[in-house]
Every structure is written in C-alpha cells, then in structure tokens.
Design a protein around this motif. Sequence first.
Motif, PDB file in Angstrom:
ATOM      1  N   ALA A  23       0.834  -1.200   0.000  1.00  0.00           N
ATOM      2  CA  ALA A  23       0.000   0.000   0.000  1.00  0.00           C
ATOM      3  C   ALA A  23       0.868   1.249   0.000  1.00  0.00           C
ATOM      4  CB  ALA A  23      -0.939   0.004   1.195  1.00  0.00           C
ATOM      5  N   ALA A  24       1.942   1.241   0.787  1.00  0.00           N
ATOM      6  CA  ALA A  24       2.836   2.404   0.848  1.00  0.00           C
ATOM      7  C   ALA A  24       3.430   2.707  -0.526  1.00  0.00           C
ATOM      8  CB  ALA A  24       3.936   2.167   1.877  1.00  0.00           C
ATOM      9  N   LEU A  25       3.785   1.676  -1.276  1.00  0.00           N
ATOM     10  CA  LEU A  25       4.311   1.883  -2.628  1.00  0.00           C
ATOM     11  C   LEU A  25       3.254   2.511  -3.542  1.00  0.00           C
ATOM     12  CD1 LEU A  25       6.319  -1.423  -3.104  1.00  0.00           C
ATOM     13  CD2 LEU A  25       7.271   0.887  -2.926  1.00  0.00           C
ATOM     14  N   VAL A  26       2.013   2.045  -3.416  1.00  0.00           N
ATOM     15  CA  VAL A  26       0.932   2.600  -4.235  1.00  0.00           C
ATOM     16  C   VAL A  26       0.686   4.060  -3.858  1.00  0.00           C
ATOM     17  CG1 VAL A  26      -1.518   2.420  -4.839  1.00  0.00           C
ATOM     18  CG2 VAL A  26      -0.130   0.343  -4.628  1.00  0.00           C
ATOM     19  N   TRP A  27       0.640   4.371  -2.563  1.00  0.00           N
ATOM     20  CA  TRP A  27       0.435   5.763  -2.148  1.00  0.00           C
ATOM     21  C   TRP A  27       1.577   6.650  -2.643  1.00  0.00           C
ATOM     22  CZ3 TRP A  27      -4.254   6.604  -1.268  1.00  0.00           C
ATOM     23  CH2 TRP A  27      -5.056   5.736  -0.533  1.00  0.00           C
ATOM     24  N   ASN A  28       2.795   6.127  -2.615  1.00  0.00           N
ATOM     25  CA  ASN A  28       3.942   6.889  -3.104  1.00  0.00           C
ATOM     26  C   ASN A  28       3.812   7.171  -4.600  1.00  0.00           C
ATOM     27  OD1 ASN A  28       6.553   8.119  -2.749  1.00  0.00           O
ATOM     28  ND2 ASN A  28       7.386   6.360  -3.841  1.00  0.00           N
ATOM     29  N   LYS A  29       3.417   6.159  -5.358  1.00  0.00           N
ATOM     30  CA  LYS A  29       3.227   6.339  -6.803  1.00  0.00           C
ATOM     31  C   LYS A  29       2.127   7.366  -7.076  1.00  0.00           C
ATOM     32  CE  LYS A  29       4.584   1.613  -8.018  1.00  0.00           C
ATOM     33  NZ  LYS A  29       5.843   1.880  -8.643  1.00  0.00           N
ATOM     34  N   LEU A  30       1.050   7.321  -6.296  1.00  0.00           N
ATOM     35  CA  LEU A  30      -0.035   8.287  -6.478  1.00  0.00           C
ATOM     36  C   LEU A  30       0.451   9.708  -6.228  1.00  0.00           C
ATOM     37  CD1 LEU A  30      -3.057   8.959  -6.945  1.00  0.00           C
ATOM     38  CD2 LEU A  30      -3.354   8.726  -4.477  1.00  0.00           C
ATOM     39  N   SER A  31       1.178   9.922  -5.155  1.00  0.00           N
ATOM     40  CA  SER A  31       1.630  11.281  -4.843  1.00  0.00           C
ATOM     41  C   SER A  31       2.611  11.790  -5.900  1.00  0.00           C
ATOM     42  CB  SER A  31       2.228  11.367  -3.442  1.00  0.00           C
ATOM     43  OG  SER A  31       3.380  10.583  -3.327  1.00  0.00           O
ATOM     44  N   GLU A  32       3.476  10.931  -6.399  1.00  0.00           N
ATOM     45  CA  GLU A  32       4.398  11.349  -7.464  1.00  0.00           C
ATOM     46  C   GLU A  32       3.638  11.677  -8.745  1.00  0.00           C
ATOM     47  OE1 GLU A  32       7.306   8.274  -7.949  1.00  0.00           O
ATOM     48  OE2 GLU A  32       8.256   8.697  -6.026  1.00  0.00           O
ATOM     49  N   TRP A  33       2.710  10.813  -9.124  1.00  0.00           N
ATOM     50  CA  TRP A  33       1.956  10.983 -10.358  1.00  0.00           C
ATOM     51  C   TRP A  33       1.084  12.234 -10.311  1.00  0.00           C
ATOM     52  CZ3 TRP A  33      -3.376   8.745 -11.121  1.00  0.00           C
ATOM     53  CH2 TRP A  33      -3.818   8.866 -12.433  1.00  0.00           C
ATOM     54  N   ALA A  34       0.397  12.455  -9.201  1.00  0.00           N
ATOM     55  CA  ALA A  34      -0.503  13.602  -9.077  1.00  0.00           C
ATOM     56  C   ALA A  34       0.239  14.882  -8.674  1.00  0.00           C
ATOM     57  CB  ALA A  34      -1.597  13.299  -8.053  1.00  0.00           C
ATOM     58  N   LYS A  35       1.540  14.737  -8.393  1.00  0.00           N
ATOM     59  CA  LYS A  35       2.361  15.882  -7.991  1.00  0.00           C
ATOM     60  C   LYS A  35       1.788  16.579  -6.755  1.00  0.00           C
ATOM     61  CE  LYS A  35       4.035  16.450 -12.692  1.00  0.00           C
ATOM     62  NZ  LYS A  35       3.454  15.266 -13.229  1.00  0.00           N
ATOM     63  N   ILE A  36       1.463  15.747  -5.770  1.00  0.00           N
ATOM     64  CA  ILE A  36       1.003  16.238  -4.472  1.00  0.00           C
ATOM     65  C   ILE A  36       2.049  15.813  -3.441  1.00  0.00           C
ATOM     66  CG2 ILE A  36      -1.455  16.218  -5.092  1.00  0.00           C
ATOM     67  CD1 ILE A  36      -1.720  13.574  -3.528  1.00  0.00           C
ATOM     68  N   PRO A  37       2.050  16.410  -2.270  1.00  0.00           N
ATOM     69  CA  PRO A  37       3.032  16.012  -1.256  1.00  0.00           C
ATOM     70  C   PRO A  37       2.931  14.517  -0.954  1.00  0.00           C
ATOM     71  CG  PRO A  37       1.890  18.003  -0.583  1.00  0.00           C
ATOM     72  CD  PRO A  37       1.181  17.504  -1.802  1.00  0.00           C
ATOM     73  N   PRO A  38       4.050  13.918  -0.552  1.00  0.00           N
ATOM     74  CA  PRO A  38       4.037  12.487  -0.212  1.00  0.00           C
ATOM     75  C   PRO A  38       2.934  12.168   0.802  1.00  0.00           C
ATOM     76  CG  PRO A  38       6.269  13.331  -0.163  1.00  0.00           C
ATOM     77  CD  PRO A  38       5.358  14.523  -0.346  1.00  0.00           C
ATOM     78  N   ILE A  39       2.341  11.015   0.619  1.00  0.00           N
ATOM     79  CA  ILE A  39       1.243  10.590   1.483  1.00  0.00           C
ATOM     80  C   ILE A  39       1.802   9.708   2.593  1.00  0.00           C
ATOM     81  CG2 ILE A  39      -0.894   9.243   1.599  1.00  0.00           C
ATOM     82  CD1 ILE A  39      -1.380  10.119  -1.337  1.00  0.00           C
ATOM     83  N   PHE A  40       1.744  10.226   3.812  1.00  0.00           N
ATOM     84  CA  PHE A  40       2.149   9.466   4.998  1.00  0.00           C
ATOM     85  C   PHE A  40       0.923   9.332   5.881  1.00  0.00           C
ATOM     86  CE2 PHE A  40       6.082  11.699   3.754  1.00  0.00           C
ATOM     87  CZ  PHE A  40       6.862  10.592   3.478  1.00  0.00           C
ATOM     88  N   ALA A  41       0.561   8.111   6.171  1.00  0.00           N
ATOM     89  CA  ALA A  41      -0.622   7.883   6.999  1.00  0.00           C
ATOM     90  C   ALA A  41      -0.315   6.803   8.020  1.00  0.00           C
ATOM     91  CB  ALA A  41      -1.795   7.466   6.129  1.00  0.00           C
ATOM     92  N   PHE A  42      -0.840   6.979   9.198  1.00  0.00           N
ATOM     93  CA  PHE A  42      -0.650   5.990  10.247  1.00  0.00           C
ATOM     94  C   PHE A  42      -1.917   5.183  10.494  1.00  0.00           C
ATOM     95  CE2 PHE A  42       2.384   9.381  10.984  1.00  0.00           C
ATOM     96  CZ  PHE A  42       3.563   8.655  10.974  1.00  0.00           C
ATOM     97  N   SER A  43      -3.007   5.620   9.859  1.00  0.00           N
ATOM     98  CA  SER A  43      -4.269   4.908  10.010  1.00  0.00           C
ATOM     99  C   SER A  43      -5.144   5.181   8.791  1.00  0.00           C
ATOM    100  CB  SER A  43      -5.003   5.369  11.269  1.00  0.00           C
ATOM    101  OG  SER A  43      -5.445   6.703  11.111  1.00  0.00           O
TER     102      SER A  43
END
Length: 128
Positions: A23-43
């Motif tokens: 999931a972390a890899l997918v969130w990272n790819k999304l933030s890079e692709w959409a050019k938004i800040p990295p997505i860090f979530a704890f829940s």
Amino acid sequence: MDCILCGEAIESVDHLFSACKMAALVWNKLSEWAKIPPIFAFSFRDLVSIHNGDGVVRKAKDIVRGLIMVVYWCIWKAKNANFFSNGKGCSEEIFGEVKALGFLWLKCRSKHKNIVWRDWCISPLYML
C-alpha cells in the motif's frame, strides 16, 4: 492472520491501507503521479482527509479525493485476489488499475468529460 499482501504483520484495516509495504508503494506512486506532497498515513482515518492537505490545490481536491477512493478499492481487490485466487499482485499492477479506474471514474462522473488518456497518464490534474 498475516497480511496477504506483505506477510509482515497481522492484517487490519489500518495495516492494509496505511502500513502495508504494498500500500505504501501505491500511495507513493499516487503522490508522485498527481504531484502532491508524499502521502504518509498511520491509520485509515488519516487517509480519509489527505485531499484536504495544504499541498493539494483547491481545484484538485475532488479529483484527489476520488483517486484516494479508487486506491482503496484497488488495494482491497488485490488483497482479495491474493487470498481467493492465489494472485501475485504487485504495486505496479495495483497502480495501473488505479490509473485506469480513475480515468473512467472522472470521465463518466465529472465535468471533465473530454479528458484524454495519454494526458491523464502523464498527470491526473493536467486539465486544471
């Protein structure tokens, strides 16, 4: 039961969507692709409000929120495919599905009916 995607922790909603390596890899790819800040979530709860973050342009919030929902769905589908069909999903496959379903969602359910796949693949916010 261990997480079916990473095998490294007991599966829970919070783990599956925020702590799992896949999931972390997918969130990272999304933030890079959409050019938004990295997505860090704890829940899971943290992910629900990502689109309201400071780094997301106001006009992009609805698209980013929709993409986050598509990511939820694609991670859930990958988990079930691995469990029920002995699938071997990877973050690239999950993210490819995010792009495809996100495109269809936006084209069919928003005012952006004229979006172009080629441009969408470069950046999902190109039309803003």
